[in-house]
Design an enzyme around this catalytic site. Sequence first.
Site, PDB file in Angstrom:
ATOM      1  N   MET A   1       0.804  -1.204   0.000  1.00  0.00           N
ATOM      2  CA  MET A   1       0.000   0.000   0.000  1.00  0.00           C
ATOM      3  C   MET A   1       0.842   1.261   0.000  1.00  0.00           C
ATOM      4  O   MET A   1       0.453   2.277  -0.520  1.00  0.00           O
ATOM      5  CB  MET A   1      -0.886   0.010   1.251  1.00  0.00           C
ATOM      6  CG  MET A   1      -2.036  -0.980   1.188  1.00  0.00           C
ATOM      7  SD  MET A   1      -3.198  -0.449  -0.050  1.00  0.00           S
ATOM      8  CE  MET A   1      -3.735   1.086   0.692  1.00  0.00           C
ATOM      9  N   SER A 448      -0.246  11.358   0.533  1.00  0.00           N
ATOM     10  CA  SER A 448      -0.040  10.024  -0.027  1.00  0.00           C
ATOM     11  C   SER A 448      -1.108   9.050   0.457  1.00  0.00           C
ATOM     12  O   SER A 448      -1.634   8.249  -0.327  1.00  0.00           O
ATOM     13  CB  SER A 448       1.345   9.514   0.356  1.00  0.00           C
ATOM     14  OG  SER A 448       1.550   8.207  -0.129  1.00  0.00           O
ATOM     15  N   ALA A 451      -4.373   9.635  -1.327  1.00  0.00           N
ATOM     16  CA  ALA A 451      -4.343   9.119  -2.701  1.00  0.00           C
ATOM     17  C   ALA A 451      -4.558   7.607  -2.712  1.00  0.00           C
ATOM     18  O   ALA A 451      -5.296   7.078  -3.558  1.00  0.00           O
ATOM     19  CB  ALA A 451      -3.017   9.480  -3.367  1.00  0.00           C
ATOM     20  N   HIS A 452      -3.923   6.902  -1.767  1.00  0.00           N
ATOM     21  CA  HIS A 452      -4.119   5.451  -1.685  1.00  0.00           C
ATOM     22  C   HIS A 452      -5.563   5.108  -1.323  1.00  0.00           C
ATOM     23  O   HIS A 452      -6.146   4.154  -1.863  1.00  0.00           O
ATOM     24  CB  HIS A 452      -3.181   4.852  -0.637  1.00  0.00           C
ATOM     25  CG  HIS A 452      -1.777   4.706  -1.114  1.00  0.00           C
ATOM     26  ND1 HIS A 452      -0.851   5.709  -1.063  1.00  0.00           N
ATOM     27  CD2 HIS A 452      -1.133   3.649  -1.677  1.00  0.00           C
ATOM     28  CE1 HIS A 452       0.296   5.290  -1.555  1.00  0.00           C
ATOM     29  NE2 HIS A 452       0.159   4.048  -1.944  1.00  0.00           N
ATOM     30  N   GLU A 453      -6.141   5.882  -0.424  1.00  0.00           N
ATOM     31  CA  GLU A 453      -7.528   5.616  -0.032  1.00  0.00           C
ATOM     32  C   GLU A 453      -8.480   5.867  -1.194  1.00  0.00           C
ATOM     33  O   GLU A 453      -9.482   5.155  -1.358  1.00  0.00           O
ATOM     34  CB  GLU A 453      -7.907   6.500   1.161  1.00  0.00           C
ATOM     35  CG  GLU A 453      -9.252   6.169   1.783  1.00  0.00           C
ATOM     36  CD  GLU A 453      -9.307   4.759   2.351  1.00  0.00           C
ATOM     37  OE1 GLU A 453     -10.399   4.156   2.340  1.00  0.00           O
ATOM     38  OE2 GLU A 453      -8.255   4.241   2.797  1.00  0.00           O
TER      39      GLU A 453
END
Length: 515
Positions: A1, A448, A451-453
């Site tokens: 992740m 960051s 953005a991953h979520e």
Amino acid sequence: MAAISTSTSTSALEPPNGDGGIALRSRALHKASDGGALLRPEVRGGDSDSSAFSSGTATPLPDDAPPSLISISHARRERRKRLFPTVSYESRVSHFDPQSQHHDFRGFFALFWIGLFIMLLTSALRNLKDTGTVLRTSIFSLFAHGPLELGIADLTMALSTGFCLPLQKMYAQGTMSWGKGGHLLQHALQSVWLCVWVYLPFYFEWQWTRQVFFTLHALTLLMKIHSYSFYCGHLSECLQKIRAMDNNTGPESEEQAELRDTLAFELTSPSGRVTYPQNFALYNFVDYMLCPTLCYELSYPRTEGIRWSKVAEKAAAVFGCIFLLTVVSEEFILPVMNDASVRLEDAQTIFEAFLIMMESISMLLFPFMVTFLLVFLVIFEYVLGVFAELTCFADRHFYSDWWNSTDWLEFSREWNIPVHRFLQRHVYSVSRAHVSRPIAYLVTFLISALAHELVMFCITQKLRGYGFVCQMLQLPIIAVQRTEFMRKRRTFNNVMFWFSMIYGLSMISALYVLI
């Protein structure tokens, strides 16, 4: 992740310099971006930047040339630190490239593919015995749904990035000011652009396979246009300042002369071949959008030409990895998820549901580890390699030896170097100019994690925040790992890194899908 890209070196990210501009420490930037002599291919003659897009040969200056043109002419031949954070590019190959001198693990790389072949053969024989077919096709069938629709939408999204080119031309001409609202306009346009393309897959009710590709490509293009716009916007401010100095009829002080030279140097590329605003050509913008980098520069080091055999080899590897990813998902991930989903619905107690979750996570450990390694290879070795060959982009340092990481900060800096460079240049450095170092780290991690979520939300259509929480928890974990007591235990830290990586991927994926 974790694809966050902050730097372990505190001095590496210090942005303000004596002139009040934003600049990275040259020594630490070289450490962060330099792959070392082992990654530099053998030079057989010619400058590594000789094939870069340039403005052509130098034109002799007339006798009545303004001081700004004289300063720019001198700046083409100078090498100094720039006001705007500059990413250092040079001709380098990737670790797994045959030209690399890193051959220690080539046997393990071959063993990895042999193991995957054995897994594929075993799965095919089992399916042939149980069902009479070689492979399961539930995920494979998703690729056949609307490929033309996806292609048209993706092409339209890529073409829509051109909105920033005419805006930057107006900033360079002085029609609009970047510092007086231009950067705010760019932020607003980027936000609207991202919302439109993130919403599109939901509007058309696309399957998750198309959504994951489209969303990741949208975020990639967003970072590209942000870097292009904010770097060119910074250069437009420098151009306006140096033009204003030409109108000064009085004698020029030593400080003004030094400022003129600094601004002139800022307006030229590191190679001295391209000068702003001569970069405002359609081919320059298209070339940048195709180059495997997220940080815009006026020019990049180039190879001598396209090796079509390499393009074919890496393109075939891309499809091979996607095929293997699909097989792993079909055979080892999807059945576990489906079985766990049914069993959780029939669970009578919380403890029973907890045991089902733990069993499912343990069964997903190996499949997700293989999936992670295949995703790493298909993106950073093969997809980026194809675009590097097609654009003659010479700096192939897309990753470093992240497998030796001893903490998450080191991993995030080394496994995804393009994103690390972007966050270091456009998030951390900008934040560090206004806030303390810990707050700048926090802001970088926060962006960051968001953005991953967003990616997980688009894939699962669930807003849970599991990945966001886990990524933000890396900050206190890193603080513990960086203590003097823990720092010396590198082997233990590397083991803990791999354990948390493998278990974390399975746990987060199971949570998003099942709960």
